[in-house]
Scaffold this motif. Structure first.
Motif, PDB file in Angstrom:
ATOM      1  N   THR A   5       0.694  -1.162  -0.070  1.00 23.22           N
ATOM      2  CA  THR A   5       0.064  -0.010  -0.027  1.00 23.22           C
ATOM      3  C   THR A   5       0.845   1.271  -0.047  1.00 23.22           C
ATOM      4  O   THR A   5       0.430   2.332  -0.122  1.00 23.22           O
ATOM      5  CB  THR A   5      -0.901  -0.010   1.120  1.00 23.22           C
ATOM      6  OG1 THR A   5      -0.189  -0.311   2.317  1.00 23.22           O
ATOM      7  CG2 THR A   5      -2.066  -0.977   1.166  1.00 23.22           C
ATOM      8  N   ASP A   6       2.270   1.019   0.222  1.00 25.00           N
ATOM      9  CA  ASP A   6       3.005   2.102   0.492  1.00 25.00           C
ATOM     10  C   ASP A   6       3.192   3.175  -0.908  1.00 25.00           C
ATOM     11  O   ASP A   6       2.903   4.230  -0.464  1.00 25.00           O
ATOM     12  CB  ASP A   6       4.455   1.667   0.738  1.00 25.00           C
ATOM     13  CG  ASP A   6       5.022   0.755  -0.212  1.00 25.00           C
ATOM     14  OD1 ASP A   6       6.301   0.167  -0.081  1.00 25.00           O
ATOM     15  OD2 ASP A   6       4.361   0.641  -1.369  1.00 25.00           O
ATOM     16  N   THR A   7       3.448   2.727  -1.989  1.00 25.92           N
ATOM     17  CA  THR A   7       3.473   3.640  -3.094  1.00 25.92           C
ATOM     18  C   THR A   7       2.134   3.574  -3.897  1.00 25.92           C
ATOM     19  O   THR A   7       2.162   4.449  -4.830  1.00 25.92           O
ATOM     20  CB  THR A   7       4.859   3.170  -3.879  1.00 25.92           C
ATOM     21  OG1 THR A   7       4.513   2.045  -4.007  1.00 25.92           O
ATOM     22  CG2 THR A   7       6.095   3.721  -3.297  1.00 25.92           C
ATOM     23  N   ALA A   9      -0.668   5.032  -3.450  1.00 25.06           N
ATOM     24  CA  ALA A   9      -1.226   6.141  -3.527  1.00 25.06           C
ATOM     25  C   ALA A   9      -0.817   7.176  -4.304  1.00 25.06           C
ATOM     26  O   ALA A   9      -1.436   8.150  -5.103  1.00 25.06           O
ATOM     27  CB  ALA A   9      -1.463   6.745  -2.023  1.00 25.06           C
ATOM     28  N   VAL A  10       0.411   7.102  -4.792  1.00 26.90           N
ATOM     29  CA  VAL A  10       1.318   8.178  -5.512  1.00 26.90           C
ATOM     30  C   VAL A  10       0.436   7.989  -7.034  1.00 26.90           C
ATOM     31  O   VAL A  10       0.110   9.062  -7.520  1.00 26.90           O
ATOM     32  CB  VAL A  10       2.637   7.568  -5.887  1.00 26.90           C
ATOM     33  CG1 VAL A  10       3.223   8.571  -6.816  1.00 26.90           C
ATOM     34  CG2 VAL A  10       3.352   7.853  -4.528  1.00 26.90           C
ATOM     35  N   GLY A  11      -0.029   7.056  -7.552  1.00 23.01           N
ATOM     36  CA  GLY A  11      -0.256   6.997  -8.833  1.00 23.01           C
ATOM     37  C   GLY A  11      -1.914   6.892  -8.932  1.00 23.01           C
ATOM     38  O   GLY A  11      -2.693   6.891  -9.868  1.00 23.01           O
ATOM     39  N   ASP A  13      -4.238   9.190  -8.252  1.00 21.21           N
ATOM     40  CA  ASP A  13      -4.913  10.417  -8.955  1.00 21.21           C
ATOM     41  C   ASP A  13      -4.907  10.264 -10.672  1.00 21.21           C
ATOM     42  O   ASP A  13      -5.884  10.680 -11.140  1.00 21.21           O
ATOM     43  CB  ASP A  13      -4.564  11.687  -8.405  1.00 21.21           C
ATOM     44  CG  ASP A  13      -2.908  11.597  -8.622  1.00 21.21           C
ATOM     45  OD1 ASP A  13      -2.319  12.644  -8.340  1.00 21.21           O
ATOM     46  OD2 ASP A  13      -2.355  10.739  -9.132  1.00 21.21           O
ATOM     47  N   ALA A  14      -4.161   9.685 -11.164  1.00 25.28           N
ATOM     48  CA  ALA A  14      -4.305   9.653 -12.535  1.00 25.28           C
ATOM     49  C   ALA A  14      -5.165   8.663 -13.067  1.00 25.28           C
ATOM     50  O   ALA A  14      -5.826   7.996 -12.438  1.00 25.28           O
ATOM     51  CB  ALA A  14      -2.659   9.129 -13.204  1.00 25.28           C
TER      52      ALA A  14
END
Lengths: 295, 568
Positions: A5-7, A9-11, A13-14
């Protein structure tokens, strides 16, 4: 499955332009048919009480050895038990056996394969060579040996079939992990300073999972067949448990007078095995990330 | 009349309504004994055009319109049986990877002889003699013994010779060569191109040469047809196209081609910072320790000493098997050296392991050749770039997100790419993502292993520009591994030429490329095709016989100029 789950979230929104997985699966005819049969099995297993008109072990629900009729859709056996009800309850047992046995093979096998591929050196040799030794015996033979030691019961049959399947899963996982390990993305992650846990569970595991899901689906049919074989030999489910293999075995004595006693359990086993096989093939297609854009 | 006359050829996949054509109204003619080069970047439809001539389009590929006249007959109207009799006998084909076109379980002899028996109706003994003669003509020694060997016993260049021998034996009217030298080293490439030209001259064969390499085009072609997005954008004589390209696209394509005449980068030894990477007498060998194998170990690195300073690009040049990639992996400590020391940013990482190694190694990052395998297919772009920062820890989620955006933009991508998956990106975009990931930990040096050799020239030029720009902005050092000398010229300050695990020549880029001293460096430079048809034939061929025969090349370092050394 260990999903990070760590990263993620970064993408998020795209834009997400991927076709849903289930859609990709059922677009293939094989996937749709396999999935339909498996869903039917699961429904039968979950709602056995509501679907089955009689109790599977109640004797003299009808006259013994009556042929299929409206009252008894698939006839009755030598004790007058309703065959349809027994088959429906048998679905529950069969799925249970398959899932538990494959669960055992899959978890132990994946762990062995991953660790062997990642650790290398002595650990790799030890794990894979011992796997090879077990692999050199037929699965059924190993399962038989285990049941012989543990004693005949349905639970022991599941464990035996599960353990007998480990080498196959271990080797598949090992091969798959080795090829992933050699890819640049894995080395780039090492260069970025990733530790053992991250490399094993965030990079290696997710990339071998699709392969493992496919072989587990195909393996389900194998496990179901092996467990049915054990029951057929009297080493698995004990009477009066409505297990398909055991029913097949019991029906032998009445084959001339009441062929439906062997026909329907046999058909049920064959159909289940077939369904999981074609579903497995369809899954492989659908899980390939590169296949997503294909229509 | 032309031997081949293709008119208005249109090819598409699937239904006409949904899929635009991949080849769109192409006209192409090839005269007898003529070499026509079909040029374009990946996806331009050049291979599809060629495959349609022999009726070998991939599944679902359909010719929607047009005709292909071959000797006056329309090949598109031929049935499968008729096509088979044309294929091989009248039209030969050579592919990029000769291993896949030869059957691995049959000997070279069986395959050559079989082709002759099938197509020429010769007796077995006659075919054998003819096969031997053909192998000898393509420069294969010991042809008689070679006939009994299997394809895997041949090197890539040798296999391509065998393919050409097969074609020559059948004397086809047309030869289609699809990127025939792309997988080969430059010295071998030069030999294969010579062989093809000889075949065209001696047998009066026509050659359709499909390539993306303008150097090869300039060396070979009589006429050039440039394709883009399925359409022909320009056609003409080779000299005319190179001298005065008419179409915009051709002009850009030619401008993107790095040449050996471009100026090298400025190198004043004082302008670089402190040393960021030092390899001291590093060695690594493979094999030889197996229980069953008695083979001598292969020395991939044999006492190599190198330094790279801040802000500097050291190019490591060599042919396949020279050990250049192993050296890059040794610098990264992805490979453990047998002997010697690896020092990164002042810290010796040779003996480090675990946490200590992970910390120091962040100063050195890597970019790989294969843009498809270098990103985890299950990680989104954003997650891939964020990973090094997550590992480092200490940054909040929004800080990481902000930095990912910044890195994407730094690498010339839009910030909205973060949500995409690797398979949705083109090769060039993936390579940019790999660069962004390497930059995420603010490294001092980046090891780039053939980062542009899988890309089209126009993309390659942009990636090289990006790397130079980043270097100038952040005083990055590069260890740039490549086989392409023209790329070296574009990016390198210093060059190390590697051969059989050893550095044979080391010096400033201008010195090594313009005044090479070691015979091996000279042969490499001589073999590189020059993208200028006016200078065709100036190339000097390196004779393998001239090579010093001593197997371990024991030698001493000699200074031959200012900071310019060779192994002699």
């Amino acid at each position: 499955m260990t999903q990070a789950t760590d990263t993620a979230a970064v993408g998020r929104d795209a834009r997400q332009s991927r076709t849903p997985f289930v859609l990709r699966l059922v677009r293939q005819p094989a996937g749709a048919i396999g999935l339909a049969i498996v869903v039917a099995l699961v429904v039968m297993a979950l709602f056995a009480e509501q679907i089955a008109p009689y109790s599977p072990i109640k004797m003299a629900a009808g006259r013994p050895l009556t042929s299929p009729s409206l009252a008894h859709l698939l006839g009755t056996d030598e004790f007058g038990r309703d065959m349809f009800s027994r088959i429906v309850y048998g679905a529950r047992l069969t799925l249970q056996i398959g899932l538990i046995a494959v669960g055992i093979s899959l978890s132990i096998g994946t762990l062995i394969g991953l660790v062997a591929a990642y650790a290398g050196g002595f650990v790799e040799k030890l794990l894979m060579r011992s796997t090879d030794v077990v692999f050199s015996f037929t699965e059924t033979l190993i399962a038989l040996a285990f049941v012989a030691v543990l004693g005949p019961s349905l639970e022991n049959a599941m464990i035996a079939v599960g353990i007998a399947g480990v080498p196959f899963y271990a080797r598949t996982c090992y091969a798959s992990a080795l090829s992933e390990e050699g890819k640049p993305y894995f080395e780039a992650s090492i260069a970025a300073g990733a530790g053992h846990a991250r490399l094993l569970f965030l990079h290696l595991l997710p990339n071998v999972v699709p392969t493992m899901i496919v072989i587990a689906t195909l393996g389900l049919s194998n496990a179901i067949l092996a467990a049915a074989a054990l029951s057929f030999l009297g080493l698995g489910a004990q009477p009066p448990t409505p297990e398909w293999g055991a029913m097949l075995s019991a029906g032998r004595d009445f084959f001339n007078r009441a062929p439906w006693l062997m026909l329907y359990p046999g058909l049920a086993i064959a159909l289940t095995v077939l369904a999981f096989n074609i579903l497995g093939d369809a899954l492989r297609e659908a899980l390939d990330p590169r296949a997503k854009e294909r229509s | 009349m032309a031997l081949v006359d293709i008119s208005d050829l249109t090819i598409g996949f699937g239904a006409e309504a949904t899929a635009p054509p991949v080849v769109d109204g192409v006209d192409l003619s090839i005269g007898k004994g003529e070499i026509v080069a079909l040029v374009g970047e990946s996806g331009s439809g050049k291979s599809m055009t060629a495959l349609s001539i022999v009726g070998l389009l991939p599944e679902r590929g359909r010719v929607r319109a047009g005709q292909i006249l071959f000797g006056g007959k329309d090949l598109l109207t031929f049935g499968e049986a008729a096509l088979r009799s044309v294929r091989g006998a009248r039209i030969g084909m050579i592919f990029q990877e000769p291993m896949t076109s030869l059957n691995p379980v049959l000997t070279i002899g069986e395959q050559l002889v079989e082709a002759l028996i099938v197509h020429e109706k010769l007796s077995k003994a006659e075919s054998r003699n003819r096969a031997i003669a053909m192998l000898e003509r393509t420069g294969i020694d010991n042809a008689e013994r070679r006939l009994r060997q299997y394809p895997h016993e041949f090197s890539g260049g040798m296999r391509q010779r065998v393919m050409i021998a097969m074609m020559m034996a059948l004397k086809p009217a047309l030869l289609i060569a699809d990127e025939p030298t792309t997988a080969l080293d430059v010295t071998i490439q030069a030999q294969i191109l010579d062989l093809l030209r000889e075949m065209v001259r001696d047998l009066d064969t026509s050659l359709l040469l499909i390539t993306h390499d303008m150097g090869v085009v300039a060396e070979m072609a009589d006429r050039v047809v440039v394709m883009r997005d399925g359409k022909v954008v320009e056609r003409g004589d080779c000299e005319a196209i190179f001298a005065a390209p008419q179409a915009d696209y051709t002009r850009r394509l030619l401008a993107a081609v790095p040449t050996l005449d471009d100026p090298t980068r400025e190198t004043t030894t004082t302008s670089f910072g402190p040393e960021v990477l030092r390899l001291e007498d590093v060695s690594r060998s493979f094999g030889g320790d197996g229980f069953f194998s008695r083979q001598a170990p292969l020395k991939a690195a044999d006492g190599v000493t190198l330094t790279v300073r801040e802000g500097e690009t050291l190019a490591l040049v060599g042919e396949s098997g020279s050990g250049k990639s192993t050296l890059g992996r040794l610098a990264m400590r992805l490979e453990k050296p047998d002997g010697g020391r690896v020092v990164v940013a002042g810290e010796d990482i040779t003996r480090l392991s675990g946490r200590g190694l992970r910390r120091v190694r962040r100063a050195i990052q890597m970019i790989f050749q294969d843009p498809y395998a270098s990103l985890d297919p299950r990680f989104s772009i954003g997650r891939t770039i964020a990973e090094p920062m997550i590992i480092e820890g200490g940054a909040s989620r929004s800080e990481v997100r902000e930095r990912v955006r910044a890195l994407l933009e730094r690498a010339g991508l839009s910030a909205s790419m973060a949500g995409r998956m690797p398979h949705e990106l083109s090769g060039g975009q993936r390579q940019r993502v790999a660069i962004a990931r390497a930059l995420a930990v603010s490294p001092r040096i980046i090891v780039a292993d053939e980062p542009t050799s899988a890309l089209d020239v126009s993309v390659q030029a942009k990636i090289l520009d990006l790397m130079i720009e980043l270097q100038e902005a952040e005083a990055l050092a590069y260890l740039f591994i490549t086989h392409d000398l023209a790329v070296v010229r574009r990016i390198a300050h210093r060059v190390a030429v590697m051969r059989k695990g050893r550095i044979v020549e080391l010096g400033a880029a201008a010195d090594v490329l313009e005044r090479p001293v070691h015979p091996y460096t000279r042969s490499l430079i001589a073999a590189a095709p020059v993208p200028d048809p006016a200078r065709r034939g100036e190339r000097h061929h390196w004779q393998p016989e001239a090579e010093p025969q001593s197997p371990d090349m024991a030698g001493e370092w000699c200074a031959v100029g200012d900071e310019h050394w060779i192994l002699a």
